[in-house]
Design an enzyme around this catalytic site. Structure first.
Site, PDB file in Angstrom:
ATOM      1  N   GLU A  40      -1.414  -2.289  -9.541  1.00 29.17           N
ATOM      2  CA  GLU A  40      -0.679  -1.410  -8.430  1.00 29.17           C
ATOM      3  C   GLU A  40      -1.260  -0.074  -8.392  1.00 29.17           C
ATOM      4  O   GLU A  40      -1.358   0.789  -9.324  1.00 29.17           O
ATOM      5  CB  GLU A  40       0.929  -1.334  -9.155  1.00 29.17           C
ATOM      6  CG  GLU A  40       1.712  -1.547  -8.127  1.00 29.17           C
ATOM      7  CD  GLU A  40       1.843  -3.039  -7.332  1.00 29.17           C
ATOM      8  OE1 GLU A  40       1.241  -2.940  -6.316  1.00 29.17           O
ATOM      9  OE2 GLU A  40       2.568  -3.827  -7.695  1.00 29.17           O
ATOM     10  N   ASP A  43      -5.591   0.145  -5.437  1.00 30.78           N
ATOM     11  CA  ASP A  43      -6.597  -0.298  -4.202  1.00 30.78           C
ATOM     12  C   ASP A  43      -6.911   0.847  -3.382  1.00 30.78           C
ATOM     13  O   ASP A  43      -7.926   0.673  -2.492  1.00 30.78           O
ATOM     14  CB  ASP A  43      -5.451  -1.266  -3.376  1.00 30.78           C
ATOM     15  CG  ASP A  43      -4.458  -0.828  -2.548  1.00 30.78           C
ATOM     16  OD1 ASP A  43      -4.028   0.261  -2.931  1.00 30.78           O
ATOM     17  OD2 ASP A  43      -3.951  -1.614  -1.789  1.00 30.78           O
ATOM     18  N   GLY A 129      11.554  -4.140   4.406  1.00 26.78           N
ATOM     19  CA  GLY A 129      11.519  -3.113   3.605  1.00 26.78           C
ATOM     20  C   GLY A 129      11.747  -3.332   1.919  1.00 26.78           C
ATOM     21  O   GLY A 129      12.301  -2.606   1.358  1.00 26.78           O
ATOM     22  N   ALA A 130      11.366  -4.768   1.926  1.00 34.45           N
ATOM     23  CA  ALA A 130      11.858  -5.132   0.298  1.00 34.45           C
ATOM     24  C   ALA A 130      10.379  -5.021  -0.560  1.00 34.45           C
ATOM     25  O   ALA A 130      10.398  -5.426  -1.514  1.00 34.45           O
ATOM     26  CB  ALA A 130      12.436  -6.429   0.287  1.00 34.45           C
ATOM     27  N   SER A 135       5.325  -5.207   6.609  1.00 31.37           N
ATOM     28  CA  SER A 135       4.561  -4.578   8.005  1.00 31.37           C
ATOM     29  C   SER A 135       2.936  -5.248   8.101  1.00 31.37           C
ATOM     30  O   SER A 135       2.625  -5.362   9.051  1.00 31.37           O
ATOM     31  CB  SER A 135       4.486  -3.036   7.680  1.00 31.37           C
ATOM     32  OG  SER A 135       4.633  -2.828   6.289  1.00 31.37           O
ATOM     33  N   GLU A 167      -2.276   0.401  10.110  1.00 32.64           N
ATOM     34  CA  GLU A 167      -1.438   1.257   9.496  1.00 32.64           C
ATOM     35  C   GLU A 167      -1.746   2.726   8.953  1.00 32.64           C
ATOM     36  O   GLU A 167      -0.718   3.666   8.990  1.00 32.64           O
ATOM     37  CB  GLU A 167      -1.229   0.602   8.065  1.00 32.64           C
ATOM     38  CG  GLU A 167      -0.384   0.849   7.119  1.00 32.64           C
ATOM     39  CD  GLU A 167       1.145   0.061   7.079  1.00 32.64           C
ATOM     40  OE1 GLU A 167       1.149  -0.780   7.544  1.00 32.64           O
ATOM     41  OE2 GLU A 167       2.071   0.857   6.776  1.00 32.64           O
ATOM     42  N   ASP A 179      -2.608  -5.380   0.811  1.00 31.69           N
ATOM     43  CA  ASP A 179      -1.273  -6.144   1.381  1.00 31.69           C
ATOM     44  C   ASP A 179      -1.889  -7.005   2.693  1.00 31.69           C
ATOM     45  O   ASP A 179      -1.736  -8.113   2.791  1.00 31.69           O
ATOM     46  CB  ASP A 179      -0.257  -5.304   2.022  1.00 31.69           C
ATOM     47  CG  ASP A 179       0.479  -4.287   0.956  1.00 31.69           C
ATOM     48  OD1 ASP A 179       0.041  -4.729  -0.329  1.00 31.69           O
ATOM     49  OD2 ASP A 179       1.086  -3.542   1.118  1.00 31.69           O
ATOM     50  N   TYR A 229       4.375   8.026  -1.026  1.00 37.03           N
ATOM     51  CA  TYR A 229       3.300   7.052  -1.475  1.00 37.03           C
ATOM     52  C   TYR A 229       2.046   8.065  -0.880  1.00 37.03           C
ATOM     53  O   TYR A 229       0.976   8.103  -1.650  1.00 37.03           O
ATOM     54  CB  TYR A 229       3.349   5.932  -0.104  1.00 37.03           C
ATOM     55  CG  TYR A 229       2.215   4.937  -0.361  1.00 37.03           C
ATOM     56  CD1 TYR A 229       2.042   3.986  -1.386  1.00 37.03           C
ATOM     57  CD2 TYR A 229       0.845   5.215   0.477  1.00 37.03           C
ATOM     58  CE1 TYR A 229       0.960   2.914  -1.523  1.00 37.03           C
ATOM     59  CE2 TYR A 229      -0.122   4.371   0.046  1.00 37.03           C
ATOM     60  CZ  TYR A 229      -0.151   3.324  -0.677  1.00 37.03           C
ATOM     61  OH  TYR A 229      -1.292   2.401  -0.622  1.00 37.03           O
TER      62      TYR A 229
END
Ligand code: GLA
Length: 393
Positions: A40, A43, A129-130, A135, A167, A179, A229
């Site tokens: 996590e 990337d 949004g979870a 997206s 994005e 993602d 983020y």
């Protein structure tokens, strides 16, 4: 929201298209969401990630038009009605259509000419949004639709890269490639070990008779998530710049082993940036160890690495929250759970849990009851199947 079968074969979204636009679509496509098992916030630091695409995702039906206009509709945002865009200019209006519009503009920026606009209807069963990458799924789905509608010769990997570009440049979130890559390149019953520095990827089988992948949705969304983020990313960049100041050329934080990092860490003057870098370097090393453990069938070690990952995200990277910590800690104490951690960017969203298949029902019952007793929120849960990436239906 449609049931899974109607979503998977596209018939539900095709019917909806006919209802909305009064004629039949020419094609349907699907793009999945993703979970990340481990790796996590590595990337955008040149590190490894270990996600899999899941069976939940977004479906679209589309037909080309005779002019340059685009008309969009989504079952998940019905109150927005049909959104019309003449495609002459990019202007964000903060609605969900910023994503497909951003991908269309990206294709054009990358030199692909689109002969006309299209009518498009979307339908999905990914919670918004979870932290399951709704997206990225929307971006990869739009890229796949453009490819199929206009016979554009792009590979799934290029679609992922363009989705990330959309994005970053149009939505303004400086995300890495994980993602979009997982949504475009997923494989059924496999997780995907991606080297985000080279984009080399290997598939690792997940044996569903040994382990079930269970998602628990905290139901929490933090509104400042995208700015926090971007802050994390900037802090990592500062840490790298400080490490390079001595004249040594270090391509990315994750190019350092933990030992190499320990020898240099004092070169990062800012304590927060040092902790962010510490997370990135050690998380990358954990991800490599986790892939090895999975190959050897050692799920206990994999689970321990997931726990260490969560603790590092909580303490050094500071992207967890009380609700995610509670879910992870409760899972660690529950019978039949190999490992659990927050998944995705953080600040709310979901935990991913690796659970012995026969213990799944009891695990879900226990954890959702405990969560409701503590926070008064009924958490949704999903037993997910690692799935194929985006495709025409
Ligand atoms: C979000 C981003 C990804 C990745 C994760 C954290 O999901 O979109 O690129 O950085 O957070 O691992």
């Amino acid at each position: 929201m449609q049931n899974d079968n109607l979503l998977r074969d596209g018939s539900g979204v095709a019917m909806l298209f006919s209802e909305i636009f009064g004629y039949s679509p020419t094609l349907c496509c699907f793009a999945p969401g993703r979970i990340n098992l481990i790796g996590e916030h590595t990337d955008y630091n040149g590190g490894r990630v270990f996600p899999c695409a899941i069976h939940l995702g977004i479906t679209a039906a589309a037909a080309p038009r005779c002019d340059g206009t685009w008309r969009f509709y989504s079952r998940n945002f019905q109150s927005d009605g049909v959104i019309v865009w003449d495609s002459t200019s990019w202007k964000s209006d903060g609605r969900w259509t910023d994503y497909p519009k951003g991908v269309i503009c990206t294709f054009i920026a990358f030199g692909y000419s689109l002969p006309c606009g299209a009518d498009v209807v979307f339908d999905g069963n990914l919670p918004d949004g979870a932290g399951l990458s709704s997206s990225a799924a929307l971006e990869v789905l739009t890229g796949t639709l453009l490819k199929e509608l206009f016979a554009i010769p792009v590979t799934p990997q290029q679609i992922a890269v363009m989705g990330q570009f959309a994005e970053n440049r149009f939505i303004g979130v400086n995300c890495g490639i994980m993602d979009q890559f997982a949504s475009a390149m997923g494989r059924r019953h496999h997780a995907l070990m991606l080297d985000t520095h080279t984009l080399a990827c290997e598939y690792a089988p997940i044996d569903s008779s040994m382990v079930s992948v269970v998602i628990i949705n905290s139901g929490v969304k933090h509104s400042l998530a995208s700015s926090a983020y971007n802050d994390r990313r900037r802090e990592c960049e500062s840490a790298l710049a400080a490490l390079c100041e001595s004249g040594e050329k270090i391509p990315s934080l994750c190019s350092l082993t933990p030992e190499a990092f320990e020898q240099r860490r004092q070169a990062i003057p800012d304590e927060i940036c040092r902790r962010r870098a510490h997370h990135a370097v050690y998380e990358n090393s954990r991800t490599l160890q986790a892939a090895r453990a999975l190959r050897e069938g050692d799920i206990e070690t994999f689970g321990q690495l997931m726990k260490d990952s969560h603790l590092s995200l909580r303490d050094d990277y500071e992207v967890s929250c009380e609700e995610l910590d509670f879910l992870a800690e409760t899972a660690w104490k529950t019978e039949g759970v190999f490992g659990a951690r927050m998944t995705g960017g953080g600040f709310g969203g979901c935990t991913v849990n690796l659970v012995r298949p026969e213990a799944v029902t009891e695990f879900i019952a226990q954890i959702t009851a405990a969560y409701e007793a503590r926070f008064g929120i009924r958490a949704d849960s999903y037993v997910v199947t690692p799935s194929d990436g985006a495709r025409r239906l």
